[in-house]
Design an enzyme around this catalytic site. Structure first.
Site, PDB file in Angstrom:
ATOM      1  N   ASP A  10       0.856  -1.190   0.000  1.00  0.00           N
ATOM      2  CA  ASP A  10       0.000   0.000   0.000  1.00  0.00           C
ATOM      3  C   ASP A  10       0.889   1.235   0.000  1.00  0.00           C
ATOM      4  O   ASP A  10       2.079   1.163   0.317  1.00  0.00           O
ATOM      5  CB  ASP A  10      -0.910   0.023   1.243  1.00  0.00           C
ATOM      6  CG  ASP A  10      -1.867   1.223   1.232  1.00  0.00           C
ATOM      7  OD1 ASP A  10      -2.524   1.451   0.197  1.00  0.00           O
ATOM      8  OD2 ASP A  10      -1.945   1.945   2.242  1.00  0.00           O
ATOM      9  N   SER A  11       0.291   2.365  -0.344  1.00  0.00           N
ATOM     10  CA  SER A  11       1.023   3.627  -0.289  1.00  0.00           C
ATOM     11  C   SER A  11       1.428   3.955   1.151  1.00  0.00           C
ATOM     12  O   SER A  11       2.362   4.721   1.359  1.00  0.00           O
ATOM     13  CB  SER A  11       0.145   4.744  -0.834  1.00  0.00           C
ATOM     14  OG  SER A  11      -1.040   4.819  -0.066  1.00  0.00           O
ATOM     15  N   CYS A  73      -4.121  -1.492  -2.341  1.00  0.00           N
ATOM     16  CA  CYS A  73      -4.297  -0.052  -2.479  1.00  0.00           C
ATOM     17  C   CYS A  73      -5.116   0.157  -3.759  1.00  0.00           C
ATOM     18  O   CYS A  73      -4.722  -0.311  -4.834  1.00  0.00           O
ATOM     19  CB  CYS A  73      -2.926   0.603  -2.621  1.00  0.00           C
ATOM     20  SG  CYS A  73      -2.966   2.359  -3.012  1.00  0.00           S
ATOM     21  N   GLU A 158      -4.339   9.339   8.169  1.00  0.00           N
ATOM     22  CA  GLU A 158      -2.874   9.248   8.320  1.00  0.00           C
ATOM     23  C   GLU A 158      -2.379  10.171   9.447  1.00  0.00           C
ATOM     24  O   GLU A 158      -1.352   9.911  10.048  1.00  0.00           O
ATOM     25  CB  GLU A 158      -2.165   9.614   7.004  1.00  0.00           C
ATOM     26  CG  GLU A 158      -2.434   8.627   5.884  1.00  0.00           C
ATOM     27  CD  GLU A 158      -1.271   7.659   5.625  1.00  0.00           C
ATOM     28  OE1 GLU A 158      -0.120   8.076   5.737  1.00  0.00           O
ATOM     29  OE2 GLU A 158      -1.546   6.489   5.307  1.00  0.00           O
ATOM     30  N   CYS A 192     -11.248   2.550  -0.707  1.00  0.00           N
ATOM     31  CA  CYS A 192      -9.917   2.994  -0.308  1.00  0.00           C
ATOM     32  C   CYS A 192      -9.611   2.248   0.977  1.00  0.00           C
ATOM     33  O   CYS A 192     -10.455   2.209   1.893  1.00  0.00           O
ATOM     34  CB  CYS A 192      -9.892   4.501  -0.074  1.00  0.00           C
ATOM     35  SG  CYS A 192      -8.343   5.061   0.671  1.00  0.00           S
ATOM     36  N   THR A 193      -8.434   1.655   1.041  1.00  0.00           N
ATOM     37  CA  THR A 193      -8.148   0.769   2.167  1.00  0.00           C
ATOM     38  C   THR A 193      -7.893   1.523   3.480  1.00  0.00           C
ATOM     39  O   THR A 193      -7.749   0.904   4.524  1.00  0.00           O
ATOM     40  CB  THR A 193      -6.969  -0.161   1.824  1.00  0.00           C
ATOM     41  OG1 THR A 193      -5.843   0.649   1.409  1.00  0.00           O
ATOM     42  CG2 THR A 193      -7.333  -1.105   0.703  1.00  0.00           C
ATOM     43  N   HIS A 194      -7.852   2.846   3.410  1.00  0.00           N
ATOM     44  CA  HIS A 194      -7.763   3.639   4.642  1.00  0.00           C
ATOM     45  C   HIS A 194      -9.133   3.832   5.306  1.00  0.00           C
ATOM     46  O   HIS A 194      -9.209   4.136   6.491  1.00  0.00           O
ATOM     47  CB  HIS A 194      -7.235   5.044   4.345  1.00  0.00           C
ATOM     48  CG  HIS A 194      -5.755   5.122   4.176  1.00  0.00           C
ATOM     49  ND1 HIS A 194      -5.094   4.560   3.125  1.00  0.00           N
ATOM     50  CD2 HIS A 194      -4.808   5.742   4.933  1.00  0.00           C
ATOM     51  CE1 HIS A 194      -3.786   4.819   3.235  1.00  0.00           C
ATOM     52  NE2 HIS A 194      -3.595   5.531   4.319  1.00  0.00           N
TER      53      HIS A 194
HETATM   54  N1  DGL Z   1      -5.045   3.280   0.604  1.00  0.00           N
HETATM   55  C1  DGL Z   1      -5.033   3.816  -0.715  1.00  0.00           C
HETATM   56  C2  DGL Z   1      -6.213   3.303  -1.516  1.00  0.00           C
HETATM   57  O1  DGL Z   1      -6.766   2.259  -1.211  1.00  0.00           O
HETATM   58  C3  DGL Z   1      -5.022   5.307  -0.865  1.00  0.00           C
HETATM   59  C4  DGL Z   1      -4.125   6.104  -0.040  1.00  0.00           C
HETATM   60  C5  DGL Z   1      -3.397   7.178  -0.786  1.00  0.00           C
HETATM   61  O2  DGL Z   1      -4.009   8.126  -1.298  1.00  0.00           O
HETATM   62  O3  DGL Z   1      -2.210   7.022  -0.834  1.00  0.00           O
HETATM   63  O4  DGL Z   1      -6.609   3.932  -2.460  1.00  0.00           O
END
Ligand code: DGL
Length: 273
Positions: A10-11, A73, A158, A192-194
């Site tokens: 992931d990022s 991600c 974050e 989005c995984t966040h």
């Molecule tokens: N977790 C990432 C996703 O699922 C996005 C986070 C980012 O913008 O870096 O899209």
């Protein structure tokens, strides 16, 4: 036998919400997690940049012995996965596989909606790529997809502000924008995984009849199925239940945030790319 962990990328921290479900479902495998925290967020970056960063990280996983890498991600899955699968793997090593999170989710989504109206909440990058509407149409042509980009949500998570009144404000704003597009949306995907960290706050702002889906469990089940159907890959993956964590930013910072996403504390190592 050489260790061949499954790579999970992931990022930043978001992929840990997916890794948590994957390791609960498939605890016997070895895993390496890499968060490219030094260059996060990806959601606002161009196609070229996300592709370049993601490819660099995928190559690193391969150098660690991984035969299978999961892009946990959405932004990387939307912007880099296709090129990596179609162009790069053949050049690097055609026996390696890279999978994303969009396909497993879009395959399932039609099972949840009764109104055939689905909302997708995601980063700017994922929304602009059009990946969700395109992929959902392939599996469920009758489903209409309404998207809303939520550029503030990843920074809120974050920066540990996901429980603050500021989070309520931005969640309310984006949910209203989404629901203004259609009042028949009965299923909302957190693409989005966040975003699973914001689940309770999101649900509070929605009518009870709206189902909110996050991807972790869906991706974990899909990976289990993939390994069952691809025994040639399954035999390559080592199974000692080991998990190691890497971040491109400070390992101390990573360890102090990771537990919120992963549900347990972790001890990571710094990686310079
Ligand atoms: N977790 C990432 C996703 O699922 C996005 C986070 C980012 O913008 O870096 O899209």
């Amino acid at each position: 036998m050489k260790q061949q962990p499954i790579g999970v990328f992931d990022s930043g921290y978001g992929g840990l919400t997916v890794l948590k479900e994957i390791t609960a479902r498939l605890p016997q495998y070895d895993y390496i997690y890499l968060g490219d925290n030094a260059r996060a967020p990806y959601g606002t970056r161009s196609f070229e940049t996300v592709y370049e960063y993601t490819l660099q990280c995928v190559k690193w996983f391969f150098s660690q012995g991984c035969s299978l890498v999961i892009l946990a991600c959405n932004t990387a899955s939307a912007k880099a996965l296709r090129s990596i699968q179609q162009n790069d793997l053949a050049k690097i090593d055609s026996s390696k596989r890279v999978l994303g999170v969009i396909r497993p989710t879009t395959e399932m989504i039609g099972r949840y909606t009764k109104t055939n109206q689905v909302g997708v909440l995601a980063t700017n990058g994922t929304v602009i790529s059009g990946s969700y509407p395109i992929e959902i149409k392939k599996f469920y042509p009758a489903v209409q997809v309404f998207q809303e980009a939520c550029p503030m949500w990843v920074p809120l998570v974050e920066n540990n502000e996901y429980n603050s009144p500021g989070a309520d404000y931005f969640i309310g704003k984006n949910i209203n924008h989404l629901l203004q597009q259609s009042d028949k949306i009965d299923t909302i995907l957190l693409a989005c995984t966040h975003y699973p960290l914001l689940m309770e706050k999101i649900k509070k702002q929605l009518p009870d009849n709206v189902t909110v889906l996050s991807q972790g469990e869906i991706v974990a089940n899909s990976l289990a199925k993939y390994l069952q159907n691809h025994l040639e890959m399954d035999v390559k993956c080592s199974k000692q239940g080991d998990i190691s964590f890497y971040t491109t930013d400070s390992a101390e910072d990573f360890d102090s945030h990771a537990a919120i996403f992963y549900g347990k504390s972790v001890k990571s190592m710094h990686l310079s790319l």
